[in-house]
Design a protein around this motif. Sequence first.
Motif, short mmCIF file in Angstrom:
data_model
loop_
_atom_site.label_atom_id
_atom_site.label_comp_id
_atom_site.label_asym_id
_atom_site.label_seq_id
_atom_site.Cartn_x
_atom_site.Cartn_y
_atom_site.Cartn_z
N THR A 55 78.76 -41.03 -79.77
CA THR A 55 77.35 -41.41 -79.66
C THR A 55 77.12 -42.63 -78.78
O THR A 55 76.19 -43.42 -79.00
N GLY A 56 78.00 -42.84 -77.78
CA GLY A 56 77.72 -43.86 -76.78
C GLY A 56 78.43 -45.18 -76.96
O GLY A 56 77.99 -46.18 -76.38
N HIS A 57 79.51 -45.24 -77.74
CA HIS A 57 80.28 -46.48 -77.92
C HIS A 57 81.70 -46.28 -77.41
O HIS A 57 82.27 -45.20 -77.55
N LEU A 58 82.25 -47.33 -76.83
CA LEU A 58 83.67 -47.31 -76.45
C LEU A 58 84.47 -47.78 -77.66
O LEU A 58 84.23 -48.86 -78.19
N VAL A 59 85.41 -46.95 -78.10
CA VAL A 59 86.19 -47.25 -79.30
C VAL A 59 87.67 -47.36 -78.93
O VAL A 59 88.21 -46.47 -78.27
N LEU A 60 88.30 -48.45 -79.38
CA LEU A 60 89.75 -48.63 -79.25
C LEU A 60 90.34 -48.62 -80.64
O LEU A 60 89.84 -49.30 -81.54
N ALA A 61 91.41 -47.86 -80.83
CA ALA A 61 91.99 -47.75 -82.17
C ALA A 61 93.50 -47.51 -82.06
O ALA A 61 94.01 -47.12 -81.00
N THR A 62 94.20 -47.77 -83.16
CA THR A 62 95.64 -47.47 -83.24
C THR A 62 95.87 -46.53 -84.42
O THR A 62 95.09 -46.48 -85.37
N ILE A 63 96.98 -45.78 -84.33
CA ILE A 63 97.37 -44.89 -85.41
C ILE A 63 98.89 -44.81 -85.45
O ILE A 63 99.55 -44.80 -84.40
N HIS A 64 99.45 -44.79 -86.66
CA HIS A 64 100.90 -44.71 -86.82
C HIS A 64 101.36 -43.26 -86.67
O HIS A 64 101.07 -42.42 -87.52
N CYS A 65 102.06 -42.98 -85.59
CA CYS A 65 102.66 -41.66 -85.39
C CYS A 65 103.68 -41.76 -84.27
O CYS A 65 103.84 -42.81 -83.64
N ASP A 66 104.37 -40.66 -84.01
CA ASP A 66 105.52 -40.71 -83.11
C ASP A 66 105.17 -40.51 -81.65
O ASP A 66 105.82 -41.06 -80.77
N ALA A 82 100.14 -24.98 -83.01
CA ALA A 82 101.39 -24.26 -82.73
C ALA A 82 102.04 -24.75 -81.45
O ALA A 82 103.26 -24.91 -81.36
N GLU A 83 101.21 -25.04 -80.44
CA GLU A 83 101.75 -25.51 -79.16
C GLU A 83 102.27 -26.95 -79.28
O GLU A 83 103.33 -27.28 -78.74
N LEU A 84 101.53 -27.80 -79.99
CA LEU A 84 101.91 -29.20 -80.10
C LEU A 84 103.22 -29.38 -80.87
O LEU A 84 104.02 -30.26 -80.57
N LYS A 85 103.42 -28.53 -81.88
CA LYS A 85 104.63 -28.68 -82.70
C LYS A 85 105.89 -28.33 -81.92
O LYS A 85 106.98 -28.71 -82.32
N THR A 86 105.74 -27.61 -80.83
CA THR A 86 106.93 -27.21 -80.05
C THR A 86 106.94 -27.90 -78.69
O THR A 86 107.70 -28.83 -78.44
N GLU A 87 106.04 -27.46 -77.82
CA GLU A 87 106.06 -27.92 -76.44
C GLU A 87 105.54 -29.34 -76.29
O GLU A 87 106.09 -30.14 -75.54
N GLY A 88 104.47 -29.69 -77.03
CA GLY A 88 103.81 -30.99 -76.86
C GLY A 88 104.72 -32.16 -77.21
O GLY A 88 104.83 -33.13 -76.46
N ILE A 89 105.37 -32.07 -78.36
CA ILE A 89 106.24 -33.17 -78.80
C ILE A 89 107.43 -33.32 -77.85
O ILE A 89 107.84 -34.43 -77.51
N ARG A 90 107.95 -32.20 -77.39
CA ARG A 90 109.09 -32.25 -76.46
C ARG A 90 108.68 -32.92 -75.14
O ARG A 90 109.43 -33.73 -74.59
#
Length: 546
Positions: free
Chosen positions: A393-404, A509-517
């Motif tokens: 809705t028109g705001h620039l958002v910066l955020a962090t998230i714990h993941c690999d 399905a794609e992320l679990k195989t090709e994306g992470i690699r």
Amino acid sequence: MQIFEFIPSFHSSSSYLLLVATCRRHGGSASINPVSSIWTLPFNPVKLILLVAWVYLCLYFVQLTQFSPLVPKKYKSIAYVLTLFTGPLLLLVLFIVDSAKKSSVSGDNIFVLIKQQVVNLIANIRFRRTRSAKDDSAIKLLDSSGNELKEIYGHGGAKRQDSHILGLTEKIISDALDQRASDILIDPKDESAYTIRLRIDGVLRTVKKLKADTSRAVVNSIKAVSSMDISEKRRPQDGAFIAKRAETITSFRVASAGVVNGEKLSIRILNQNAGTFKLSDVGLTNQQYSTIKSAINKPSGMVLVCGPTGSGKTTTMYATLNLIDRFTRNVITVEDPIESVLPHASQIEINPKADITFAKALRSILRQDPDVICVGEIRDEETAEIALRAAQTGHLVLATIHCDSNATALVRLLDLGVSSLLMSSGLSLLISQRLLRLLCKHCKQPAQLTPALIQEFQTKGIDYSNICEAVGCKYCAGTGYWGRTAILDLLVVTDQLKADIANNKALIAELKTEGIRKDKSNLKKEALRKVISGITSLHELKRVVG
């Protein structure tokens, strides 16, 4: 003789006659040297010095008597007069009498009590000398209200027997700051000893081993200044304190937990320089820098920084915020905790006890006309949805998230229950990050590569002439590394990727195989560029990226 011109009428004086008589009495000649007689003193200078020293000593002990617990208040005046003449003798007598009373009450040997009190006195004197000798580098530990550790631990005045514990606690914190540590771990090795470890450049080092009794006292000191319950040793607790040294203030987060053989304490040192960190200092390529700058110059969208704990996400987020003109754009951050003060930005700290959560703070922020919103960490569905709607809705958002990786960040958001349509319309850039240790410039040397590795580099057309390895010297404490640099993998959310995210079943399905690699491959490529440039080593690449 001409010398007598300087002492007129000397022969007629009684002093001269007395001097002559004295010389004759000792068998000396009647003819004396008048010049040497001038320097004969009528008193003993050694006795005079001792007298003056005794007077000053008495005055000093009168001052000590004023604050001494050995003298009751109603006898203070009499004690002043007696001490003025007897000096330290009165306090010595009172000290022996007090020790005798304690011995009769406790049943302990009087000589053991006297010895213990003398030991405590010496420890207190050494502690004060150390503090006075290091005024410029002296550190003060304060709780969130600004109360000093000495006042908290001693209830207004630390006891002498506790002074060395307080000094040891302050030294542990001070040494950690001097060695650029990011974490301090105090945990029991066995029933008789604790180890103190520092995480420096992402790697733990054991720096000290202490007896269990001493370590438990240090743990209690830190828990006290962190506003934690000292009596509770089994239930996990969280707290915080600050350290002030000269003009520098550093914040700490503390977590305790009951473990086998005792209680473990983990202290996180927050990076106070993050507010002045520049994105150019992170170690980006020119293309990566341009991509990030282009994303934050847009009026809306979410830039999501992801990575495991200790990968430098918050520092990168602060560096990105420093690219934003905070004079012309209203920047509001929600953090847990606030690691560094950003000038011309409104910063809100999470406080669950006061019912201030990420979600509730974000709702209030949206009513404060923000241009840029910074979310310290996305932890739940509600926070993720509010942040993505704000980006939509028109705001620039910066955020962090714990993941690999970037791929697992998308999977994580879907797993939290965030709508795929909301993700596709809100996300604009994903940044996956790791930190590599830099080789020490004072001791690094060309690496000894195996023939098989050389053959592999030649096959791929990689110049391996600048590859170096760690050695170790005094400057880097024998580790071979000093400082860290970042490697980043950027994923720009294009129109095609947004369409794929909207069709979340196919995407998962794609992320679990090709994306992470692909993400791991990209990070390895970035790390390898640092290796062939001689910035880091192959061993560090394998340790961090795998």
